[in-house]
Design a protein around this motif. Structure first.
Motif, PDB file in Angstrom:
ATOM      1  N   PHE A  13       0.824  -1.205   0.000  1.00  0.00           N
ATOM      2  CA  PHE A  13       0.000   0.000   0.000  1.00  0.00           C
ATOM      3  C   PHE A  13       0.864   1.264   0.000  1.00  0.00           C
ATOM      4  N   PHE A  14       2.184   1.090   0.094  1.00  0.00           N
ATOM      5  CA  PHE A  14       3.093   2.198   0.390  1.00  0.00           C
ATOM      6  C   PHE A  14       2.946   3.407  -0.534  1.00  0.00           C
ATOM      7  N   ASN A  15       2.761   3.178  -1.830  1.00  0.00           N
ATOM      8  CA  ASN A  15       2.698   4.313  -2.763  1.00  0.00           C
ATOM      9  C   ASN A  15       1.413   5.117  -2.660  1.00  0.00           C
ATOM     10  N   ARG A  16       0.424   4.539  -1.988  1.00  0.00           N
ATOM     11  CA  ARG A  16      -0.828   5.248  -1.690  1.00  0.00           C
ATOM     12  C   ARG A  16      -1.598   5.710  -2.914  1.00  0.00           C
ATOM     13  N   THR A  17      -1.422   5.052  -4.031  1.00  0.00           N
ATOM     14  CA  THR A  17      -2.241   5.367  -5.191  1.00  0.00           C
ATOM     15  C   THR A  17      -3.512   4.520  -5.114  1.00  0.00           C
ATOM     16  N   LYS A  18      -4.469   4.831  -5.977  1.00  0.00           N
ATOM     17  CA  LYS A  18      -5.706   4.044  -5.992  1.00  0.00           C
ATOM     18  C   LYS A  18      -5.404   2.574  -6.288  1.00  0.00           C
ATOM     19  N   ASN A  19      -4.489   2.380  -7.244  1.00  0.00           N
ATOM     20  CA  ASN A  19      -4.147   1.006  -7.608  1.00  0.00           C
ATOM     21  C   ASN A  19      -3.470   0.267  -6.464  1.00  0.00           C
ATOM     22  N   ALA A  20      -2.634   1.010  -5.711  1.00  0.00           N
ATOM     23  CA  ALA A  20      -1.951   0.369  -4.577  1.00  0.00           C
ATOM     24  C   ALA A  20      -2.965  -0.049  -3.520  1.00  0.00           C
ATOM     25  N   ILE A  21      -3.992   0.790  -3.308  1.00  0.00           N
ATOM     26  CA  ILE A  21      -5.041   0.431  -2.342  1.00  0.00           C
ATOM     27  C   ILE A  21      -5.732  -0.846  -2.784  1.00  0.00           C
ATOM     28  N   GLU A  22      -6.061  -0.878  -4.081  1.00  0.00           N
ATOM     29  CA  GLU A  22      -6.763  -2.058  -4.606  1.00  0.00           C
ATOM     30  C   GLU A  22      -5.918  -3.317  -4.419  1.00  0.00           C
ATOM     31  N   ALA A  23      -4.623  -3.185  -4.771  1.00  0.00           N
ATOM     32  CA  ALA A  23      -3.736  -4.353  -4.672  1.00  0.00           C
ATOM     33  C   ALA A  23      -3.618  -4.813  -3.225  1.00  0.00           C
ATOM     34  N   ALA A  24      -3.443  -3.846  -2.306  1.00  0.00           N
ATOM     35  CA  ALA A  24      -3.256  -4.217  -0.903  1.00  0.00           C
ATOM     36  C   ALA A  24      -4.526  -4.837  -0.331  1.00  0.00           C
ATOM     37  N   TRP A  25      -5.677  -4.275  -0.713  1.00  0.00           N
ATOM     38  CA  TRP A  25      -6.954  -4.825  -0.220  1.00  0.00           C
ATOM     39  C   TRP A  25      -7.122  -6.272  -0.675  1.00  0.00           C
ATOM     40  N   LYS A  26      -6.893  -6.486  -1.976  1.00  0.00           N
ATOM     41  CA  LYS A  26      -7.038  -7.852  -2.508  1.00  0.00           C
ATOM     42  C   LYS A  26      -6.078  -8.800  -1.807  1.00  0.00           C
ATOM     43  N   TYR A  27      -4.844  -8.308  -1.605  1.00  0.00           N
ATOM     44  CA  TYR A  27      -3.811  -9.140  -0.981  1.00  0.00           C
ATOM     45  C   TYR A  27      -4.235  -9.574   0.411  1.00  0.00           C
ATOM     46  N   VAL A  28      -4.616  -8.599   1.246  1.00  0.00           N
ATOM     47  CA  VAL A  28      -4.973  -8.945   2.627  1.00  0.00           C
ATOM     48  C   VAL A  28      -6.197  -9.839   2.640  1.00  0.00           C
ATOM     49  N   PHE A  29      -7.183  -9.480   1.817  1.00  0.00           N
ATOM     50  CA  PHE A  29      -8.444 -10.212   1.875  1.00  0.00           C
ATOM     51  C   PHE A  29      -8.286 -11.650   1.371  1.00  0.00           C
ATOM     52  N   ILE A  30      -7.683 -11.791   0.198  1.00  0.00           N
ATOM     53  CA  ILE A  30      -7.546 -13.134  -0.382  1.00  0.00           C
ATOM     54  C   ILE A  30      -6.631 -13.998   0.479  1.00  0.00           C
ATOM     55  N   CYS A  31      -5.480 -13.432   0.885  1.00  0.00           N
ATOM     56  CA  CYS A  31      -4.543 -14.244   1.666  1.00  0.00           C
ATOM     57  C   CYS A  31      -5.124 -14.594   3.029  1.00  0.00           C
ATOM     58  N   SER A  32      -5.857 -13.655   3.654  1.00  0.00           N
ATOM     59  CA  SER A  32      -6.415 -13.973   4.963  1.00  0.00           C
ATOM     60  C   SER A  32      -7.448 -15.087   4.852  1.00  0.00           C
ATOM     61  N   ILE A  33      -8.269 -15.031   3.806  1.00  0.00           N
ATOM     62  CA  ILE A  33      -9.255 -16.101   3.632  1.00  0.00           C
ATOM     63  C   ILE A  33      -8.539 -17.415   3.340  1.00  0.00           C
ATOM     64  N   GLY A  34      -7.509 -17.342   2.489  1.00  0.00           N
ATOM     65  CA  GLY A  34      -6.738 -18.547   2.167  1.00  0.00           C
ATOM     66  C   GLY A  34      -6.138 -19.155   3.417  1.00  0.00           C
TER      67      GLY A  34
END
Lengths: 219, 481
Positions: free
Chosen positions: B141-162
């Motif tokens: 999420f470090f770069n704080r762009t919209k895309n970075a938010i999307e990537a970080a959200w997907k990462y936390v959500f998918i990996c946590s469910i996994g």
């Protein structure tokens, strides 16, 4: 005690049906509180086999974390992001209810059909917890609001907690603690992200988060 | 020894949070990187060293994983010294205090990976794998762009469910293990013969999907291209070269339990299928990709697929798997770090906007080509040896169809990546970019070249000559499967 615990488990299963039919996010969080309390009451049933330390831990996990801290934090997020409802899920609520009920029923049937031969597992626990996990995963796929996705993630974790209660053995204490800590931080981080997403995209619609594609370039 | 490795980051992290000075934080990370490689080398090569504490140990299986982690971490830290100086000017305004969290989270991330690799208990490993997700989410999420938010959200959500599903697998393993109330690997291995096969198989499915999500195996890889492409390049290198290995180690441990319980044919089928799907997904997507960091991420999926296929093959392929793991980590870290140089120079990740890399910066251009050659198994890259051994094993075991499919898919991927690399490297640099490149030349400092050169040299040298001491460690690791 055994019968009472069974009653609570069935109530727990029913909370999942409620979750699948309501769209108000506040009532979803209230439901999380109810689930936390129910999990505490259910785990009371297994207290006779456990040590004092474990009882204290279970009480903290279910009562303090699951029914006070996490809901409190979510209430704060809801207030900050001003999100009241999860409008327009992909499937109407009535069908949601029907499908969730079928999953719950399948959980009961499957656990009674297979598990009766195994002594390690209590069938009711097992059926409800598996159904809870599946219903949560399914709801995540159909809901549009990322806050309700977080709530369903927590109900899935509750389902897994119930599953671990269904095994008559205990997990090592250290593992339990770690799991609790991880889940707690995960919810916290997801909550933070909800705030950031709300600020950046103006609402919590999940479809905003689909810009990154393989065939198109977005910078 | 292990105590120091695991306790230093905790104390240093607290200090970092108190001091909050960029120089201090960077210094701490450098100290930890040097300490990490020294202690790992002593643990791996030293004699008469205490290699275990409760819940953590350096055993035969994880030694090589630890060494790879230490080495890549050191290289990334060297790179970071130059890279981090440029970060705030990268179109993003970040407050100094928030910026300090970059080093803190990197430290936490490496600590969690070290713990995962060294843990001797499946439960602890689970906890620490989840900790890697949580600590690296901030970095993505470090770069704080919209895309970075999307990537970080997907990462936390998918990996946590996994990872949550992997926990279901652990519960099932607990059911299958009957009276044994422990998740210690050694105890599980000892008693695995008596485990209930039905529950064990079910446990394996859940765990391979859960930890496989973290490892980046298709079809549960969806977070990976987003996260790798949106995070800062040193973090992408760490994610690809070390995080995926840590998750793979947990799968290897579980696979051994299944093998001892003689349910391995079932497990092998699952790994085969997931491995080939990974190759297939890469082969399909790598063609139309518009973002070169995304392309590298897909290449990671492909290589994780190769590791899964090697594990499924068994026998001599285990040795190849370990070689592949070392080679991939070094080559891919170098590839990602070089992509960081390109991003600094051209300020874009779009493939079409990058042309004439050799003209823009000769060293970066050649490193880009060399990293490509290393990753596509060009002799004498270590990956050439590993893939050759795998193909040999497939032929020896008469898997002719699979072998053809394997070679075909690898060739498609190679062509896909090769086309992009050649297009980016050669030719004239575009005029509209000339000014940007000139402006950014000074940003790419000497510490942003050295790590890649060292890693590439190593990959190509190890393909010809593996020192006996390292070879022994690899051979010992093979018994961990």
């Amino acid at each position: 005690m055994e019968n009472m615990a069974n009653g609570f488990i069935i109530l727990f299963g029913l909370t999942m049906l409620y979750l699948s039919t309501t769209s108000r996010i506040i009532s979803h969080v209230r439901l999380l509180i109810a689930q936390g309390v129910l999990l505490f009451l259910i785990s009371c049933g297994s207290f006779e086999h456990t040590t004092g330390l474990n009882i204290a831990f279970l009480a903290i996990e279910t009562l303090l974390v699951k029914s006070i801290i996490i809901p409190w934090f979510l209430f704060k997020v809801i207030k900050k992001t001003n999100s009241v409802r999860d409008v327009a899920p992909n499937i109407p609520h009535f069908y949601c209810l029907v499908i969730s009920s079928v999953i719950l029923l399948a959980g009961f049937l499957a656990s009674n059909y297979w598990i009766s031969s195994l002594k390690m597992i209590a069938p009711v626990y097992f059926g409800v917890s598996v159904a809870t996990i599946i219903i949560s995963l399914w709801l995540i796929t159909i809901k549009h609001n990322i806050l309700s996705n977080v709530i369903e993630f927590i109900t899935m974790e509750n389902g897994i907690f119930l599953l671990s209660l269904s095994v008559s053995k205990e997990m090592p204490m250290l593992v339990n603690l770690g799991v609790l800590l991880d889940v707690f931080i995960a919810v916290y981080i997801l909550g933070l992200f909800v705030n950031v997403i709300n600020k950046e995209f103006k609402d919590l619609e999940v479809s905003h988060l689909s810009d990154l594609k393989d065939y198109e370039y977005n910078d | 020894m292990i105590n120091t490795l695991l306790l230093f980051p905790v104390i240093a992290g607290i200090l970092m949070l108190i001091v909050r000075k960029r120089f201090f934080d960077n210094l701490i990370l450098n100290i930890y990187a040097i300490m990490h490689i020294v202690i790992s080398s002593i643990l791996v090569f030293g004699k008469d060293v205490q290699t275990s504490i409760p819940y953590f140990a350096a055993d035969n299986t994880n030694k090589i994983f630890l060494l790879v982690l230490s080495f890549v971490f050191l290289m990334v830290t060297i790179y970071n010294n130059g890279y981090s100086k440029n970060l705030p000017s990268f179109g993003v305004k970040i407050k100094n205090t928030k910026f300090c969290l970059y080093w803190f989270m990197t430290l936490a991330f490496v600590w969690a990976m070290t713990g995962t690799i060294l843990s001797t208990d499946l439960g602890i490993a689970w906890v620490l794998v989840e900790a890697t997700t949580l600590s690296s989410a901030y970095l993505i999420f470090f770069n704080r762009t919209k895309n970075a938010i999307e990537a970080a959200w997907k990462y936390v959500f998918i990996c946590s469910i996994g990872i949550a599903l992997a926990f279901v697998g652990i519960i099932f393993l607990n059911i299958s293990s009957g009276d044994i109330n422990s998740l210690n690997y050694a105890i599980l291995y000892q008693n695995a013969v008596n485990f209930d096969p039905f529950w064990l198989k079910l446990a394996f499915v859940f765990m391979v999907f859960g930890f496989g999500a973290k490892m980046g195996l298709a079809p549960v890889h969806f977070w990976l291209p987003d996260a790798h492409s949106e995070s800062p390049s040193p973090i992408s290198a760490l994610l690809s070269a070390t995080l995926l290995n840590s998750a793979f180690l947990v799968i290897v441990r579980v696979f051994k339990i299944v093998t001892i319980a003689q349910c391995d044919s079932y497990a092998r089928t699952i790994l085969f299928v997931m491995g080939f799907i990974s190759l297939f997904v890469t082969a399909v997507f790598v063609y139309h990709i518009k973002n070169y960091k995304r392309m590298l991420a897909y290449s990671s999926i492909e290589n994780m697929g190769i590791l899964a296929i090697g594990t499924a093959l068994g026998g001599f392929a285990y040795y190849a798997v370990i070689l592949h793991l070392i080679g991939h980590s070094l080559a891919k870290a170098s590839f990602f770090l070089t992509s960081g140089n390109i991003l600094e120079l051209f300020e874009t990740k779009r493939i079409k906007s990058v042309k004439g890399l050799l003209k823009a910066d000769k060293k970066t251009g050649w490193m880009w080509i060399a990293s490509f050659l290393a990753i596509c198994a060009f002799p004498t890259s270590l990956l050439f040896i590993s893939e050759f051994l795998m193909i040999k094993t497939m032929i020896a075991e008469k898997h002719y169809f699979l072998c053809t499919l394997f070679v075909l898919l690898l060739t498609i991927v190679l062509y896909g990546i090769g086309r992009v690399v050649v297009g980016m490297t050669f030719g004239e640099k575009s005029e509209d970019k000339a000014e940007t490149i000139n402006k950014n030349q000074s940003k790419v400092t000497i510490s942003m070249y050295i790590p890649q050169i060292i890693m590439l040299l190593l990959v190509f040298i190890l393909g010809v000559y593996i020192p006996d001491s390292l070879n022994n460690i690899i051979k010992l690791a093979v018994f961990g499967f």
